[in-house]
Write a protein that holds these residues in place. Structure first.
Motif, PDB file in Angstrom:
ATOM      1  N   HIS A   6      19.857 -61.055  77.030  1.00  0.00           N
ATOM      2  CA  HIS A   6      19.591 -62.108  77.121  1.00  0.00           C
ATOM      3  C   HIS A   6      19.317 -62.960  75.079  1.00  0.00           C
ATOM      4  O   HIS A   6      18.695 -61.949  74.441  1.00  0.00           O
ATOM      5  N   LYS A  40      22.370 -67.470  77.169  1.00  0.00           N
ATOM      6  CA  LYS A  40      23.424 -66.770  76.962  1.00  0.00           C
ATOM      7  C   LYS A  40      23.190 -64.969  77.323  1.00  0.00           C
ATOM      8  O   LYS A  40      22.101 -64.741  76.999  1.00  0.00           O
ATOM      9  N   TYR A  41      23.911 -64.800  77.885  1.00  0.00           N
ATOM     10  CA  TYR A  41      23.322 -63.478  78.815  1.00  0.00           C
ATOM     11  C   TYR A  41      24.921 -62.594  79.003  1.00  0.00           C
ATOM     12  O   TYR A  41      25.221 -63.239  78.956  1.00  0.00           O
ATOM     13  N   ILE A  42      24.593 -61.638  78.259  1.00  0.00           N
ATOM     14  CA  ILE A  42      25.775 -60.657  77.951  1.00  0.00           C
ATOM     15  C   ILE A  42      25.478 -59.585  78.447  1.00  0.00           C
ATOM     16  O   ILE A  42      24.637 -58.906  78.575  1.00  0.00           O
ATOM     17  N   GLU A  43      26.333 -59.349  79.241  1.00  0.00           N
ATOM     18  CA  GLU A  43      26.529 -57.820  79.824  1.00  0.00           C
ATOM     19  C   GLU A  43      27.484 -56.868  79.156  1.00  0.00           C
ATOM     20  O   GLU A  43      28.385 -57.372  79.010  1.00  0.00           O
ATOM     21  N   LEU A  44      27.032 -55.619  78.572  1.00  0.00           N
ATOM     22  CA  LEU A  44      27.796 -54.864  78.370  1.00  0.00           C
ATOM     23  C   LEU A  44      28.605 -53.765  78.885  1.00  0.00           C
ATOM     24  O   LEU A  44      27.151 -53.068  79.530  1.00  0.00           O
ATOM     25  N   HIS A  57      21.826 -49.022  69.626  1.00  0.00           N
ATOM     26  CA  HIS A  57      23.493 -49.912  68.817  1.00  0.00           C
ATOM     27  C   HIS A  57      23.314 -51.134  69.526  1.00  0.00           C
ATOM     28  O   HIS A  57      23.933 -51.962  68.286  1.00  0.00           O
ATOM     29  N   GLU A  60      21.148 -53.612  66.600  1.00  0.00           N
ATOM     30  CA  GLU A  60      22.097 -53.784  65.683  1.00  0.00           C
ATOM     31  C   GLU A  60      23.038 -55.004  66.181  1.00  0.00           C
ATOM     32  O   GLU A  60      23.656 -55.456  65.261  1.00  0.00           O
ATOM     33  N   MET A  61      23.880 -54.207  67.362  1.00  0.00           N
ATOM     34  CA  MET A  61      24.631 -55.597  67.587  1.00  0.00           C
ATOM     35  C   MET A  61      24.617 -57.097  67.708  1.00  0.00           C
ATOM     36  O   MET A  61      25.060 -57.912  67.723  1.00  0.00           O
ATOM     37  N   GLN A  64      23.820 -58.149  64.196  1.00  0.00           N
ATOM     38  CA  GLN A  64      25.274 -58.350  62.767  1.00  0.00           C
ATOM     39  C   GLN A  64      26.064 -59.034  63.948  1.00  0.00           C
ATOM     40  O   GLN A  64      26.772 -59.886  63.029  1.00  0.00           O
ATOM     41  N   LEU A  65      25.752 -59.979  64.911  1.00  0.00           N
ATOM     42  CA  LEU A  65      26.813 -60.458  65.465  1.00  0.00           C
ATOM     43  C   LEU A  65      26.514 -61.037  66.562  1.00  0.00           C
ATOM     44  O   LEU A  65      26.391 -62.514  66.928  1.00  0.00           O
ATOM     45  N   LEU A  66      25.319 -60.987  67.634  1.00  0.00           N
ATOM     46  CA  LEU A  66      25.124 -61.513  69.494  1.00  0.00           C
ATOM     47  C   LEU A  66      24.189 -62.672  68.991  1.00  0.00           C
ATOM     48  O   LEU A  66      24.615 -63.714  69.697  1.00  0.00           O
TER      49      LEU A  66
ATOM     50  N   GLU B  35      33.561 -53.251  77.950  1.00  0.00           N
ATOM     51  CA  GLU B  35      33.705 -53.779  77.910  1.00  0.00           C
ATOM     52  C   GLU B  35      32.340 -54.916  77.860  1.00  0.00           C
ATOM     53  O   GLU B  35      30.994 -54.767  78.056  1.00  0.00           O
ATOM     54  N   ARG B  37      30.892 -59.535  79.055  1.00  0.00           N
ATOM     55  CA  ARG B  37      31.361 -60.061  79.958  1.00  0.00           C
ATOM     56  C   ARG B  37      29.622 -61.371  79.751  1.00  0.00           C
ATOM     57  O   ARG B  37      28.637 -60.477  79.817  1.00  0.00           O
ATOM     58  N   GLY B  39      27.866 -64.904  80.291  1.00  0.00           N
ATOM     59  CA  GLY B  39      27.129 -66.041  81.068  1.00  0.00           C
ATOM     60  C   GLY B  39      26.417 -66.588  80.927  1.00  0.00           C
ATOM     61  O   GLY B  39      26.287 -66.772  79.172  1.00  0.00           O
TER      62      GLY B  39
END
Lengths: 81, 81
Positions: A6, A40-44, A57, A60-61, A64-66, B35, B37, B39
């Motif tokens: 989140h 935002k809601y991101i599923e990895l 990890h 770090e993501m 650095q990015l999200l 992957e 996604r 949302g």
């Protein structure tokens, strides 16, 4: 391994999208709405076996990015943790 | 009363934002990513006392404004439920 992230705006940061939603809901007669904040809601899906490694990890993501750490917070949930 | 709403793309619906994130992570050497996604996450503060009424109202908000039911699913979490 499934990881849920989140990303939310920090308190005090203006949220124009949230305000637009809030106004639209009021104009649609949902009068109980006091505040709306949009994030935002991101599923990895990760190819990892260690939850500790996965969290390291994904942290770090996020850094650095999200997430934009100046204005956003992040939180990480890992299935099975 | 605080309500949390997740809006996610239905399975099979193309997610260009998720793919862009996935590619960026790969190019940054996060090779375990399979992957991604993306949302939306919406927090609402409602002036309601009944959880049942709150859920009913937020379900209507999702159907009428927050989610595009052709391509998106929604889920509602209410604190204390």
């Amino acid at each position: 391994m499934r990881v849920k992230v989140h990303i939310t705006l920090k308190d005090g940061v203006l949220d124009p999208q949230g305000r637009a939603i809030s106004r639209s809901l009021h104009s649609m007669d949902f009068r109980s709405v006091q505040e709306v904040r949009q994030g935002k809601y991101i599923e990895l899906e990760l190819d990892e076996t260690s939850i500790i490694q996965a969290r390291k990890h994904v942290t770090e993501m996020c850094k650095q990015l999200l997430a934009n750490l100046v204005i956003e917070n992040y939180s990480i949930e890992i299935d099975g943790e």
